[in-house]
Each structure stands twice: as structure tokens, then as C-alpha cells.
Write an enzyme that holds these catalytic residues in place. Structure first.
Site, PDB file in Angstrom:
ATOM      1  N   LEU A   1       0.772  -1.091  -0.062  1.00 56.82           N
ATOM      2  CA  LEU A   1       0.054   0.009  -0.008  1.00 56.82           C
ATOM      3  C   LEU A   1       0.829   1.307  -0.078  1.00 56.82           C
ATOM      4  CD1 LEU A   1      -2.976   0.725  -0.004  1.00 56.82           C
ATOM      5  CD2 LEU A   1      -2.681   1.463   2.481  1.00 56.82           C
ATOM      6  N   TRP A   2       0.490   2.063  -1.034  1.00 56.74           N
ATOM      7  CA  TRP A   2       1.082   3.403  -0.911  1.00 56.74           C
ATOM      8  C   TRP A   2       0.231   4.283   0.025  1.00 56.74           C
ATOM      9  CZ3 TRP A   2       2.570   0.024  -4.321  1.00 56.74           C
ATOM     10  CH2 TRP A   2       3.472   0.229  -5.639  1.00 56.74           C
TER      11      TRP A   2
ATOM     12  N   VAL B   1       4.179  -1.465   3.504  1.00 52.41           N
ATOM     13  CA  VAL B   1       3.605  -0.146   3.311  1.00 52.41           C
ATOM     14  C   VAL B   1       4.693   0.749   2.840  1.00 52.41           C
ATOM     15  CG1 VAL B   1       2.911   2.026   4.579  1.00 52.41           C
ATOM     16  CG2 VAL B   1       2.097  -0.297   5.444  1.00 52.41           C
ATOM     17  N   LYS B   2       4.238   1.522   1.665  1.00 47.57           N
ATOM     18  CA  LYS B   2       5.145   2.559   1.216  1.00 47.57           C
ATOM     19  C   LYS B   2       4.907   3.913   1.639  1.00 47.57           C
ATOM     20  CE  LYS B   2       6.332   4.846  -3.419  1.00 47.57           C
ATOM     21  NZ  LYS B   2       5.805   5.159  -4.855  1.00 47.57           N
ATOM     22  N   GLN B   3       5.754   4.679   2.273  1.00 45.43           N
ATOM     23  CA  GLN B   3       5.404   5.817   2.826  1.00 45.43           C
ATOM     24  C   GLN B   3       6.708   7.081   2.636  1.00 45.43           C
ATOM     25  OE1 GLN B   3       3.596   8.425   3.651  1.00 45.43           O
ATOM     26  NE2 GLN B   3       2.357   7.009   5.025  1.00 45.43           N
TER      27      GLN B   3
END
Length: 349
Positions: A199-200, A236-238
């Protein structure tokens, strides 16, 4: 690790490499490592096929077997327009060159659109793990309303041989409730089919811009990470945090004084560790994004990678800094990132 690369940090070298985290201790974290699947993922409700695909991603490329990830994302042809993204290096209008860059650059996986990966899937899906991005913010509507909409389905990603699917949720936007429900269902189905979910977890609300841009605050991005973990994102992409105190500056929502007095500091490693803490203390991997290309890309990616690794993160996902250059230079950028995670000298703070 090449000393010349570390020297690019200049005055920040000691600041980043010798920092000791006194906020959230590393002993509380579930850190990346060669045994991450056996130590962490096997305790979850993920099916064996999900574990198998995640292990395949971990085992691929120059970081294979380390538990760290170096991903190449090229969905910018939609997210930022093809002209803006590929004009600096037009060879990347051809999807095959995107996949070649990921392979030659030693990445764990390549993330892109259904069209890009579908156009070369029979030639490359067995040579590098594919991550199909399911939704996008298209920029041709005027005025643009900055909404993430589905461009493809989980079934299409599965049928072209993808190991993983990805999606963006704009937390804080007026469309976020629909996006959360939409992507939660997509991730549930992807797990049923045995695919990994990424998830972005981005923030998007003009009210988050005050005296600073709090889209990059540790407290708000941390909560976005927590929401991402809640819908069972495996990774998780953050964006890496650049400030803190978003809740207080915007004066909304709920927070606690200890977030600012004890669980974070002004140091970028401590701010990023708070992001990791919100990923279930590292049970869900945190990968930080590389951002736009500029004049000091090598210095910036090394800095971002060191902060992520020392905070307890799982890796970097870097696109424009690598594909908006000649391929040989893009490979050097990707390899430099990987060298940070391969280095035994750069440890978790």
C-alpha cells in the site's frame, strides 16, 4: 560500503551514522532479516502461497536473502503524466526498458501498471517478481480532483503472473472512505489468490499545508501507516517524514503529548522509527519512497536509505531518481541504495 558514497553525506555523516535512538528501543521492533518470513509472517493469517511469493521477492536481486527490499516503481506515466516522467529519458516509454532497469539494477521486484507489465509479462514475469499497481490518479481530467481510481483488477494481475499487487489510498481526502473499502476488498482477494499486498499510504488534503507541509509529518504519516496495516497490507510505502506535530498544527483528530515528548525527537531516524512503530512495530515492512529526481540524487538516496535502515525500515522504492537518467547511471543509483542495506557497518539505531 564505499567510503566515497558515505562521504557524500558531508556534515550529516556522523549525525546519521552514530545516532542512538532513545525514543522507541530497537528491542521492541520486529526487524527485517533473512528469517523474517519464519519469524513474523508465519504467525499471521497469510496463506502459504502469500508467504511463498513474499519469500520470492525477498530472495531476488542483490538484496536477496537479507530481508531488505529495493523496488523499482514506474507508475509515474499515469501519476505524473508520461511526458513529464519519460521526456528526460525517452527509452522508458518502452515498458521493456523499465523491466530491464529493474533486472540490471538488482531490484527485488518491479512495480508498474497493468499495461506496462502486461505488455512484457510472458518474457519477464518468471525473471523478476512483478507488482501490479491497481489504482491511479489520472491527470488528464481538468480540473484534476486527485482521486485514486481502479485501472485494473486483481484477477488481471494474477493472470499475467504477478507476485504482488499495490494500490494507493489518499488518507485525509474526501474520497478516502471509498478508497479504503475498495482497496481492502482488493487486498482480501489478492491474499486469497496468494499475492502479496503493498500500500502506498499517502496523505492528501490541502488543509495539511500550514506553516509546514504536514503531508510529511511523522504523526500523520504514522497514522496512515497504521490504517494501512489494518487492511492487511504486507508492505507499506510511505514518504520519509520531514517534520512532526501535524495533529497539533492542524488542530484536529486525537493524539497524545507522549508522541512528541517521548516517542519521537527532531532527528530523522527517530521520526522514521515512529512510522515503523505504526506498522505494528515492524511486523508490516516499511519502505520509504525516493521522491523526485534532482541535482543531488546519489546523496539523497544514500541519506534516505540510511535513515530507513537505522530506523528499522525494510527498504526503499525509488523510481524517478533512477529512470530519469541514462540506464547505467540509474543502475548506479539502485546499487548504491542496495549497498546501504548490504553493509554490516550500517546498523539499526
Amino acid at each position: 560500503m564505499d567510503k566515497k558514497l558515505l562521504d557524500l553525506l558531508k556534515d550529516e555523516k556522523e549525525y546519521l551514522l552514530e545516532h542512538e535512538c532513545k525514543t522507541i528501543p530497537k528491542k521492541n521492533l520486529h526487524l527485517p532479516g533473512p528469517d523474517f518470513i519464519d519469524r513474523v509472517v508465519t504467525n499471521t493469517d497469510r496463506k502459504p502461497a502469500v508467504q511463498k511469493n513474499l519469500q520470492a521477492i525477498f530472495d531476488h536481486g542483490r538484496l536477496g536473502g537479507t530481508g531488505y527490499l529495493s523496488l523499482l516503481p514506474v507508475d509515474q506515466g499515469i501519476e505524473h503524466s508520461a511526458g513529464a516522467s519519460f521526456a528526460p529519458n525517452p527509452i522508458y516509454f518502452d515498458p521493456e526498458n523499465i523491466v530491464k532497469l529493474a533486472i540490471e539494477g538488482g531490484c527485488n521486484a518491479v512495480a508498474s501498471t497493468l499495461g506496462v507489465l502486461g505488455s512484457v509479462s510472458k518474457k519477464y514475469a518468471h525473471k523478476i517478481p512483478f507488482l501490479v499497481k491497481l489504482n491511479h490518479n489520472e491527470l488528464l481530467s481538468y480540473p484534476n480532483d486527485y482521486d485514486q481510481i481502479l485501472f485494473s483488477s486483481v484477477d488481471q494481475a494474477f493472470n499475467l503472473g504477478a507476485a504482488a499487487v499495490g494500490a494507493t489510498i489518499y488518507y485525509g481526502s474526501k474520497e478516502s472512505n471509498r478508497q479504503i473499502q475498495e482497496i481492502a476488498r482488493a487486498f482480501e482477494y489478492a491474499h486469497e489468490l496468494g499475492m502479496v499486498t503493498v500500500l502506498w499510504a499517502y496523505l492528501r488534503n490541502m488543509e495539511f499545508k500550514r506553516d509546514k507541509d504536514y503531508h510529511k509529518s511523522a504523526d500523520l504519516t504514522g497514522q496512515a501507516n497504521h490504517l494501512a496495516a489494518t487492511i492487511e497490507a504486507d508492505i507499506v510505502k510511505q514518504k520519509q517524514p520531514e517534520n512532526n506535530g501535524g495533529y497539533n498544527a492542524i488542530d484536529f483528530g486525537k493524539t497524545h503529548r507522549k508522541v512528541y515528548e517521548e516517542l519521537t525527537s527532531d532527528h530523522p531516524i527517530d521520526l522514521t522509527r515512529y512510522q515503523v512503530a505504526n506498522c505494528y512495530m515492524g511486523r508490516v515492512g516499511l519502505i520509504n519512497s525516493g521522491g523526485a529526481s534532482g541535482d543531488n540524487d546519489m546523496q539523497q538516496v544514500i541519506r534516505t536509505a540510511i535513515i530507513n535502515k537505522r530506523a528499522g525500515g525494510m527498504g526503499l522504492i525509488t523510481g524517478r531518481k533512477s529512470f530519469q537518467k541514462p540506464m547505467k547511471d540509474g543502475i548506479k543509483i539502485l546499487n548504491a541504495i542496495q549497498d546501504v542495506y548490504k553493509s554490516d557497518e550500517i546498523t539499526v539505531a
